[in-house]
Write an enzyme that holds these catalytic residues in place. Structure first.
Site, PDB file in Angstrom:
ATOM      1  N   GLU A   5       0.837  -1.207   0.000  1.00 25.20           N
ATOM      2  CA  GLU A   5       0.000   0.000   0.000  1.00 25.20           C
ATOM      3  C   GLU A   5       0.872   1.257   0.000  1.00 25.20           C
ATOM      4  O   GLU A   5       0.563   2.244  -0.668  1.00 25.20           O
ATOM      5  CB  GLU A   5      -0.948   0.019   1.208  1.00 25.20           C
ATOM      6  CG  GLU A   5      -2.013  -1.060   1.196  1.00 25.20           C
ATOM      7  CD  GLU A   5      -3.039  -0.951   0.085  1.00 25.20           C
ATOM      8  OE1 GLU A   5      -2.867  -0.156  -0.845  1.00 25.20           O
ATOM      9  OE2 GLU A   5      -4.034  -1.704   0.138  1.00 25.20           O
ATOM     10  N   TRP A  36     -19.086   9.756 -20.931  1.00 22.68           N
ATOM     11  CA  TRP A  36     -19.647   9.900 -19.573  1.00 22.68           C
ATOM     12  C   TRP A  36     -20.958  10.668 -19.681  1.00 22.68           C
ATOM     13  O   TRP A  36     -21.137  11.511 -20.557  1.00 22.68           O
ATOM     14  CB  TRP A  36     -18.713  10.707 -18.669  1.00 22.68           C
ATOM     15  CG  TRP A  36     -17.356  10.146 -18.487  1.00 22.68           C
ATOM     16  CD1 TRP A  36     -16.191  10.633 -18.997  1.00 22.68           C
ATOM     17  CD2 TRP A  36     -16.996   8.977 -17.730  1.00 22.68           C
ATOM     18  NE1 TRP A  36     -15.136   9.835 -18.610  1.00 22.68           N
ATOM     19  CE2 TRP A  36     -15.604   8.823 -17.839  1.00 22.68           C
ATOM     20  CE3 TRP A  36     -17.728   8.047 -16.977  1.00 22.68           C
ATOM     21  CZ2 TRP A  36     -14.912   7.776 -17.216  1.00 22.68           C
ATOM     22  CZ3 TRP A  36     -17.043   7.016 -16.363  1.00 22.68           C
ATOM     23  CH2 TRP A  36     -15.658   6.891 -16.492  1.00 22.68           C
ATOM     24  N   ASN A  72     -10.625   2.273   2.740  1.00 24.65           N
ATOM     25  CA  ASN A  72     -10.171   2.109   1.350  1.00 24.65           C
ATOM     26  C   ASN A  72     -11.102   1.230   0.520  1.00 24.65           C
ATOM     27  O   ASN A  72     -11.439   1.562  -0.616  1.00 24.65           O
ATOM     28  CB  ASN A  72      -8.756   1.533   1.339  1.00 24.65           C
ATOM     29  CG  ASN A  72      -8.226   1.355  -0.073  1.00 24.65           C
ATOM     30  OD1 ASN A  72      -8.155   2.303  -0.833  1.00 24.65           O
ATOM     31  ND2 ASN A  72      -7.891   0.126  -0.429  1.00 24.65           N
ATOM     32  N   TRP A 113      -8.961   7.535  -8.183  1.00 25.84           N
ATOM     33  CA  TRP A 113     -10.193   7.677  -8.978  1.00 25.84           C
ATOM     34  C   TRP A 113      -9.943   7.220 -10.411  1.00 25.84           C
ATOM     35  O   TRP A 113     -10.753   6.527 -11.012  1.00 25.84           O
ATOM     36  CB  TRP A 113     -10.703   9.125  -8.945  1.00 25.84           C
ATOM     37  CG  TRP A 113     -11.650   9.341  -7.807  1.00 25.84           C
ATOM     38  CD1 TRP A 113     -11.357   9.856  -6.573  1.00 25.84           C
ATOM     39  CD2 TRP A 113     -13.042   9.004  -7.767  1.00 25.84           C
ATOM     40  NE1 TRP A 113     -12.479   9.862  -5.782  1.00 25.84           N
ATOM     41  CE2 TRP A 113     -13.534   9.356  -6.494  1.00 25.84           C
ATOM     42  CE3 TRP A 113     -13.935   8.453  -8.696  1.00 25.84           C
ATOM     43  CZ2 TRP A 113     -14.873   9.157  -6.117  1.00 25.84           C
ATOM     44  CZ3 TRP A 113     -15.271   8.261  -8.328  1.00 25.84           C
ATOM     45  CH2 TRP A 113     -15.719   8.613  -7.055  1.00 25.84           C
TER      46      TRP A 113
HETATM   47  C1  LIG Z   1     -11.240   6.536  -4.896  1.00 26.03           C
HETATM   48  C2  LIG Z   1     -10.126   6.606  -3.863  1.00 26.03           C
HETATM   49  C3  LIG Z   1      -9.690   7.828  -3.404  1.00 26.03           C
HETATM   50  C4  LIG Z   1      -8.643   7.918  -2.468  1.00 26.03           C
HETATM   51  N1  LIG Z   1      -8.251   9.148  -2.027  1.00 26.03           N
HETATM   52  C5  LIG Z   1      -7.222   9.242  -1.151  1.00 26.03           C
HETATM   53  C6  LIG Z   1      -6.777  10.511  -0.678  1.00 26.03           C
HETATM   54  O1  LIG Z   1      -7.307  11.561  -1.050  1.00 26.03           O
HETATM   55  N2  LIG Z   1      -5.744  10.539   0.213  1.00 26.03           N
HETATM   56  C7  LIG Z   1      -5.114   9.398   0.651  1.00 26.03           C
HETATM   57  O2  LIG Z   1      -4.197   9.481   1.455  1.00 26.03           O
HETATM   58  N3  LIG Z   1      -5.507   8.188   0.208  1.00 26.03           N
HETATM   59  C8  LIG Z   1      -6.548   8.080  -0.667  1.00 26.03           C
HETATM   60  N4  LIG Z   1      -6.950   6.849  -1.088  1.00 26.03           N
HETATM   61  C9  LIG Z   1      -6.190   5.662  -0.664  1.00 26.03           C
HETATM   62  C10 LIG Z   1      -6.674   4.941   0.614  1.00 26.03           C
HETATM   63  O3  LIG Z   1      -8.086   4.794   0.616  1.00 26.03           O
HETATM   64  C11 LIG Z   1      -6.284   5.649   1.916  1.00 26.03           C
HETATM   65  O4  LIG Z   1      -4.924   5.994   1.905  1.00 26.03           O
HETATM   66  C12 LIG Z   1      -6.511   4.683   3.078  1.00 26.03           C
HETATM   67  O5  LIG Z   1      -7.905   4.458   3.201  1.00 26.03           O
HETATM   68  C13 LIG Z   1      -5.976   5.259   4.345  1.00 26.03           C
HETATM   69  O6  LIG Z   1      -6.416   4.429   5.428  1.00 26.03           O
HETATM   70  P1  LIG Z   1      -5.509   4.207   6.700  1.00 26.03           P
HETATM   71  O7  LIG Z   1      -4.914   5.531   7.118  1.00 26.03           O
HETATM   72  O8  LIG Z   1      -6.321   3.415   7.684  1.00 26.03           O
HETATM   73  O9  LIG Z   1      -4.292   3.379   6.166  1.00 26.03           O
HETATM   74  P2  LIG Z   1      -4.008   1.831   6.123  1.00 26.03           P
HETATM   75  O10 LIG Z   1      -5.121   1.143   5.356  1.00 26.03           O
HETATM   76  O11 LIG Z   1      -3.682   1.356   7.514  1.00 26.03           O
HETATM   77  O12 LIG Z   1      -2.662   1.863   5.243  1.00 26.03           O
HETATM   78  C14 LIG Z   1      -1.438   2.452   5.696  1.00 26.03           C
HETATM   79  C15 LIG Z   1      -0.975   3.561   4.788  1.00 26.03           C
HETATM   80  O13 LIG Z   1      -0.854   3.065   3.468  1.00 26.03           O
HETATM   81  C16 LIG Z   1      -1.315   4.032   2.532  1.00 26.03           C
HETATM   82  N5  LIG Z   1      -2.411   3.457   1.732  1.00 26.03           N
HETATM   83  C17 LIG Z   1      -3.268   2.450   2.116  1.00 26.03           C
HETATM   84  N6  LIG Z   1      -4.064   2.107   1.104  1.00 26.03           N
HETATM   85  C18 LIG Z   1      -3.707   2.891   0.059  1.00 26.03           C
HETATM   86  C19 LIG Z   1      -4.150   2.983  -1.277  1.00 26.03           C
HETATM   87  N7  LIG Z   1      -5.090   2.166  -1.764  1.00 26.03           N
HETATM   88  N8  LIG Z   1      -3.593   3.939  -2.059  1.00 26.03           N
HETATM   89  C20 LIG Z   1      -2.602   4.752  -1.598  1.00 26.03           C
HETATM   90  N9  LIG Z   1      -2.110   4.708  -0.332  1.00 26.03           N
HETATM   91  C21 LIG Z   1      -2.663   3.776   0.469  1.00 26.03           C
HETATM   92  C22 LIG Z   1      -1.819   5.238   3.277  1.00 26.03           C
HETATM   93  O14 LIG Z   1      -0.806   6.250   3.211  1.00 26.03           O
HETATM   94  C23 LIG Z   1      -1.977   4.726   4.689  1.00 26.03           C
HETATM   95  O15 LIG Z   1      -1.711   5.753   5.642  1.00 26.03           O
HETATM   96  C24 LIG Z   1      -8.008   6.741  -2.001  1.00 26.03           C
HETATM   97  C25 LIG Z   1      -8.455   5.499  -2.477  1.00 26.03           C
HETATM   98  C26 LIG Z   1      -9.507   5.426  -3.390  1.00 26.03           C
HETATM   99  C27 LIG Z   1      -9.957   4.068  -3.883  1.00 26.03           C
END
Ligand SMILES: Cc1cc2nc3c(=O)[nH]c(=O)nc-3n(C[C@H](O)[C@H](O)[C@H](O)COP(=O)(O)OP(=O)(O)OC[C@H]3O[C@@H](n4cnc5c(N)ncnc54)[C@H](O)[C@@H]3O)c2cc1C
Length: 178
Positions: A5, A36, A72, A113
């Site tokens: 991640e 779209w 997520n 997105w």
């Molecule tokens: C449509 C969409 C929009 C998103 N918008 C954002 C956003 O604006 N800002 C943002 O920080 N993340 C975004 N994410 C990614 C992800 O959803 C979040 O980072 C995650 O939910 C953070 O949860 P957590 O802090 O509990 O981290 P955990 O799930 O515990 O993960 C640890 C760290 O890993 C990183 N991480 C985890 N999953 C992802 C992922 N899929 N993509 C990128 N990094 C990830 C994050 O930095 C997080 O702090 C988005 C995902 C989707 C599908």
């Protein structure tokens, strides 16, 4: 999983740095002509405020509105419903997340997105369309998440037919990548 991640997050930042900004331009230019349904119609309002009748999506949108956070998995399901079933441009969903997420990030938000919509870097294949009912069964089997954030959703009619909209989306995507 944790490292992968973090790697995904760095990939988003790298892409934004070299090819950004990402919130307007499709990374895959073929999508510039994708049909779209740009209008912010009733479907968009229902999605924004958690009134789609799809429990896991409504719960996520309520969690987002009330706390500024959404898990997520639910971000992926909600984004898939907006782009693939409601047929709305990913940019309006991205803008809503940008306004409401406390962790809104100029790289991760549009990058993810675009990943869901199919136009991003290393994007989800176009035929991957989340089924919110199945996702709910799998990830919220006892209904705790939906009961917490959107208990009313269970009595709402679903605003679109999953099967028919899935078929329409597949047809449009298929025409694009052919
Ligand atoms: C449509 C969409 C929009 C998103 N918008 C954002 C956003 O604006 N800002 C943002 O920080 N993340 C975004 N994410 C990614 C992800 O959803 C979040 O980072 C995650 O939910 C953070 O949860 P957590 O802090 O509990 O981290 P955990 O799930 O515990 O993960 C640890 C760290 O890993 C990183 N991480 C985890 N999953 C992802 C992922 N899929 N993509 C990128 N990094 C990830 C994050 O930095 C997080 O702090 C988005 C995902 C989707 C599908």
């Amino acid at each position: 999983m944790f490292l992968s991640e973090l790697g995904w997050r760095e990939f988003a930042k790298h892409t934004a740095f070299h090819f950004g900004p990402l919130e307007q331009r499709n990374l895959n230019a073929r999508f510039d002509t994708f049909p779209w349904l740009f209008e912010r119609d009733a479907g968009f309002d229902a999605w924004k405020f958690g009134r789609t009748g799809f429990g896991i999506v409504d719960a996520g949108m309520q969690e987002l509105w009330q706390t500024g956070f959404m898990h997520n998995r639910v971000r992926m399901i909600a984004a898939s419903l907006l782009t693939k079933n409601l047929g709305l441009d990913w940019r309006i969903g991205e803008a809503w997340f940008w306004d409401t997420l406390v962790d809104a990030d100029e790289a991760s938000n549009p990058f993810n997105w675009q990943w869901v919509a199919g136009c991003g870097a290393d994007a989800a294949p176009y035929f991957r369309i989340f089924n919110p009912d199945l996702q709910q069964k799998k990830f919220d089997p006892d209904g705790a998440y939906v009961s917490k954030w959107a208990p009313y959703s269970m009595t709402l009619p679903q605003i679109i037919d999953l099967k028919a909209t899935r078929a329409d989306a597949l047809q449009a995507y298929h025409a694009l990548v052919r």
